[in-house]
Design a protein around this motif. Structure first.
Motif, PDB file in Angstrom:
ATOM      1  N   PRO A 203       0.949  -1.199   0.003  1.00 56.47           N
ATOM      2  CA  PRO A 203      -0.013  -0.150  -0.036  1.00 56.47           C
ATOM      3  C   PRO A 203       0.842   1.118   0.225  1.00 56.47           C
ATOM      4  O   PRO A 203       2.073   1.144   0.438  1.00 56.47           O
ATOM      5  N   GLY A 204       0.504   2.124  -0.566  1.00 56.32           N
ATOM      6  CA  GLY A 204       1.099   3.538  -0.864  1.00 56.32           C
ATOM      7  C   GLY A 204       0.675   4.451  -1.632  1.00 56.32           C
ATOM      8  O   GLY A 204      -0.587   4.177  -2.172  1.00 56.32           O
ATOM      9  N   MET A 205       1.244   5.793  -1.513  1.00 55.59           N
ATOM     10  CA  MET A 205       0.991   6.774  -2.750  1.00 55.59           C
ATOM     11  C   MET A 205       1.951   6.810  -3.602  1.00 55.59           C
ATOM     12  O   MET A 205       3.218   6.925  -3.055  1.00 55.59           O
ATOM     13  N   VAL A 206       1.620   7.234  -4.948  1.00 54.07           N
ATOM     14  CA  VAL A 206       2.836   7.585  -5.795  1.00 54.07           C
ATOM     15  C   VAL A 206       2.480   8.880  -6.566  1.00 54.07           C
ATOM     16  O   VAL A 206       1.160   9.090  -7.001  1.00 54.07           O
ATOM     17  N   LEU A 207       3.357   9.713  -6.506  1.00 51.66           N
ATOM     18  CA  LEU A 207       3.076  10.994  -7.497  1.00 51.66           C
ATOM     19  C   LEU A 207       3.666  10.879  -8.818  1.00 51.66           C
ATOM     20  O   LEU A 207       4.965  10.430  -8.929  1.00 51.66           O
ATOM     21  N   VAL A 208       2.849  11.132  -9.682  1.00 56.84           N
ATOM     22  CA  VAL A 208       3.503  10.863 -11.037  1.00 56.84           C
ATOM     23  C   VAL A 208       3.330  12.237 -11.646  1.00 56.84           C
ATOM     24  O   VAL A 208       2.372  13.079 -11.819  1.00 56.84           O
ATOM     25  N   ASP A 209       4.133  12.533 -12.601  1.00 54.53           N
ATOM     26  CA  ASP A 209       4.407  13.360 -13.574  1.00 54.53           C
ATOM     27  C   ASP A 209       3.791  12.996 -14.795  1.00 54.53           C
ATOM     28  O   ASP A 209       4.653  12.608 -15.763  1.00 54.53           O
ATOM     29  N   LYS A 210       2.452  13.273 -15.151  1.00 51.07           N
ATOM     30  CA  LYS A 210       1.726  12.784 -16.651  1.00 51.07           C
ATOM     31  C   LYS A 210       2.436  13.520 -17.632  1.00 51.07           C
ATOM     32  O   LYS A 210       2.291  14.871 -17.533  1.00 51.07           O
ATOM     33  N   PRO A 211       2.847  12.889 -18.765  1.00 48.78           N
ATOM     34  CA  PRO A 211       3.169  13.781 -19.984  1.00 48.78           C
ATOM     35  C   PRO A 211       2.054  14.101 -20.833  1.00 48.78           C
ATOM     36  O   PRO A 211       0.926  13.470 -20.555  1.00 48.78           O
ATOM     37  N   ALA A 212       2.217  14.877 -21.844  1.00 47.43           N
ATOM     38  CA  ALA A 212       1.051  15.272 -22.701  1.00 47.43           C
ATOM     39  C   ALA A 212       0.651  14.135 -23.658  1.00 47.43           C
ATOM     40  O   ALA A 212       1.438  13.283 -24.109  1.00 47.43           O
ATOM     41  N   GLY A 213      -0.488  14.078 -23.900  1.00 48.83           N
ATOM     42  CA  GLY A 213      -0.835  12.933 -24.885  1.00 48.83           C
ATOM     43  C   GLY A 213      -1.277  11.692 -24.537  1.00 48.83           C
ATOM     44  O   GLY A 213      -1.635  10.851 -25.071  1.00 48.83           O
ATOM     45  N   VAL A 214      -1.043  11.213 -23.207  1.00 45.69           N
ATOM     46  CA  VAL A 214      -1.846  10.258 -22.546  1.00 45.69           C
ATOM     47  C   VAL A 214      -2.780  10.734 -21.608  1.00 45.69           C
ATOM     48  O   VAL A 214      -3.060  11.739 -20.920  1.00 45.69           O
ATOM     49  N   THR A 215      -3.702   9.425 -21.266  1.00 44.56           N
ATOM     50  CA  THR A 215      -4.783   9.891 -20.382  1.00 44.56           C
ATOM     51  C   THR A 215      -4.570   9.674 -19.078  1.00 44.56           C
ATOM     52  O   THR A 215      -3.556   8.922 -18.888  1.00 44.56           O
ATOM     53  N   SER A 216      -5.146  10.050 -18.066  1.00 44.26           N
ATOM     54  CA  SER A 216      -4.800   9.680 -16.607  1.00 44.26           C
ATOM     55  C   SER A 216      -5.040   8.187 -16.619  1.00 44.26           C
ATOM     56  O   SER A 216      -4.311   7.523 -15.676  1.00 44.26           O
ATOM     57  N   HIS A 217      -5.811   7.611 -17.224  1.00 43.32           N
ATOM     58  CA  HIS A 217      -5.980   6.092 -17.198  1.00 43.32           C
ATOM     59  C   HIS A 217      -5.171   5.531 -17.622  1.00 43.32           C
ATOM     60  O   HIS A 217      -4.943   4.466 -17.236  1.00 43.32           O
ATOM     61  N   ASP A 218      -4.294   5.837 -18.786  1.00 38.41           N
ATOM     62  CA  ASP A 218      -3.289   5.219 -19.269  1.00 38.41           C
ATOM     63  C   ASP A 218      -2.033   5.236 -18.209  1.00 38.41           C
ATOM     64  O   ASP A 218      -1.554   4.317 -18.128  1.00 38.41           O
ATOM     65  N   VAL A 219      -1.882   6.113 -17.241  1.00 35.36           N
ATOM     66  CA  VAL A 219      -1.087   6.175 -16.185  1.00 35.36           C
ATOM     67  C   VAL A 219      -1.492   5.085 -15.211  1.00 35.36           C
ATOM     68  O   VAL A 219      -0.470   4.304 -14.714  1.00 35.36           O
ATOM     69  N   VAL A 220      -2.707   4.969 -14.777  1.00 36.41           N
ATOM     70  CA  VAL A 220      -3.125   3.955 -14.005  1.00 36.41           C
ATOM     71  C   VAL A 220      -2.800   2.708 -14.340  1.00 36.41           C
ATOM     72  O   VAL A 220      -2.176   1.924 -13.610  1.00 36.41           O
ATOM     73  N   ALA A 221      -3.102   2.574 -15.708  1.00 37.22           N
ATOM     74  CA  ALA A 221      -2.931   1.168 -16.121  1.00 37.22           C
ATOM     75  C   ALA A 221      -1.239   0.793 -16.200  1.00 37.22           C
ATOM     76  O   ALA A 221      -0.976  -0.298 -15.994  1.00 37.22           O
TER      77      ALA A 221
END
Length: 303
Positions: free
Chosen positions: A5-23
Motif C-alpha cells: 500500500p502507498g501513494m505515488v506522485l506521477v508527472d503525467k506527460p502530454a498526449g496520454v490519459t490519466s487512465h493510461d498512467v493508472v494502467a
C-alpha cells in the motif's frame, strides 16, 4: 509485487490519459487496486496522485485539496472545447485584438480572481442525468451545466506575448478543487470580447504535494511509493495512538473521552510505531474511525 500500500506522485506527460498512467502503474506494481485523486485532460501535463492497494481509501481525503496550475491562454479565438483540441468557433478581427490593452487584460484577470461563479466546460467529466457531459457534447447534444462556486486564490500573469491575431498569456493559478482552467480561459476571452481558449496546462501542486517530487510513468515502482501514514499525516495531521487504542479503532470501538486530543474535525490515527490505522473524527467527547486501513495480521491491530 502486489500488496504494497502507498501513494505515488506521477508527472503525467502530454498526449496520454490519466487512465493510461493508472494502467501503467497497475502493470509496474502488479496490482489492479489503484486509483487517483483527480484526473488530468490528455493535453495537460503534471501531477497525478495515485493511491495503491488499501491506500486508495485515502484518496477521498485528497480530491478536495487546492491545486496550482501553470497555463497558457490564447486570446483571439474560441473553440468548442475551450482548449486547443477543439474546433475553432469564433475568430476576432485584428482590429479588435489590437484594441485589447494590457490594463484590459489585467482587469479581466482581476474579475476572475477570488470567489467566483463558473459554468464548467461542456466537455468536462461532470455527469448530466447519469451521462458524462463530454460524451453528450461529442454527440452534438446541447449540454447546459449549472454554475458552481469556486475560488481562484491566485491568478498571476507571468507573460503577455502578442502576435498577429493572437495574444498569449502565461499564467499561474491557485484554485479550489473543481475549478476548470479551460473555463477561466473561455470567460477571460469572452469578457475581453475576443474569445479565448487554453493552449497549455500543467498541474504543479495538489495540496501539499508538488510535481517536483513526482516520478515519470516509466519510473513507477515499489520504491517510489510514499508511506500512507506520512501522506495522511501531511494532509490531515497526526493523531498518535497507543497500540491498545489502535486495536480498539480497528475493532470499530470508540476512544472514550479522547476528543480533546484531536486537532480540528479529523486527523490521521498513527501508532507510535508509525502504522496508519485510519482517519478518526470527533463524536462528542469521543473519537471514532471515519475510515480504517486493514489491521496488520499480527494483531487485529498493531504495527
Amino acid at each position: 509485487m502486489g500488496g504494497h500500500p502507498g501513494m505515488v506522485l506521477v508527472d503525467k506527460p502530454a498526449g496520454v490519459t490519466s487512465h493510461d498512467v493508472v494502467a501503467r502503474a497497475r502493470r509496474a506494481l502488479g496490482t489492479r487496486k489503484i486509483g487517483h485523486a483527480g484526473t488530468l485532460d490528455p493535453m495537460a501535463t503534471g501531477l497525478l496522485v495515485l493511491g495503491v492497494e488499501s491506500a486508495t481509501r485515502l484518496l477521498t481525503y485528497l480530491v478536495g485539496l487546492d491545486k496550482t496550475y501553470e497555463a497558457t491562454i490564447r486570446l483571439g479565438s474560441a473553440t468548442t472545447t475551450d482548449d486547443a483540441e477543439g474546433e475553432t468557433l469564433d475568430v476576432a478581427s485584428l482590429d479588435t485584438i489590437e484594441r485589447v490593452t494590457d490594463p484590459d487584460i489585467a482587469a479581466g484577470v482581476a474579475a476572475l480572481t477570488g470567489a467566483i461563479s463558473q459554468v464548467p466546460s461542456s466537455v468536462s467529466a461532470i455527469k448530466v442525468d447519469g451521462r458524462r457531459a463530454y460524451d453528450l457534447a461529442r454527440k452534438g447534444e446541447d449540454v447546459t451545466l449549472a454554475a458552481r462556486a469556486v475560488t481562484v486564490a491566485r491568478f498571476d500573469l507571468r507573460a503577455v506575448r502578442r502576435a498577429a491575431g493572437t495574444i498569449d498569456l502565461d499564467v499561474v493559478i491557485d484554485c479550489s478543487s473543481g475549478t476548470y482552467i479551460r473555463a477561466l480561459a473561455r470567460d477571460l476571452g469572452a469578457d475581453l470580447g475576443v474569445g479565448g481558449h487554453l493552449t497549455a496546462l500543467r498541474r504543479t501542486r495538489v495540496g501539499p504535494f508538488a510535481v517536483d517530487d513526482a516520478v515519470v510513468p516509466d519510473a513507477i515502482a515499489v520504491e517510489a511509493l510514499a508511506d500512507p501514514a506520512e501522506v495522511a499525516a501531511t494532509v490531515l495531521g497526526r493523531f498518535e495512538v497507543s497500540d491498545d487504542e489502535a486495536r480498539a479503532l480497528w475493532q470499530g470501538k470508540r476512544l472514550t473521552g479522547a476528543a480533546p486530543r484531536l486537532v480540528g474535525e479529523r486527523q490521521a490515527a498513527i501508532t507510535t510505531g508509525g502504522t496508519l490505522v485510519g482517519v478518526v473524527e470527533r463524536r462528542g467527547d469521543d473519537i471514532k474511525s471515519a475510515m480504517n486501513l486493514p489491521a496488520p495480521a499480527a494483531a487485529g491491530g498493531t504495527g
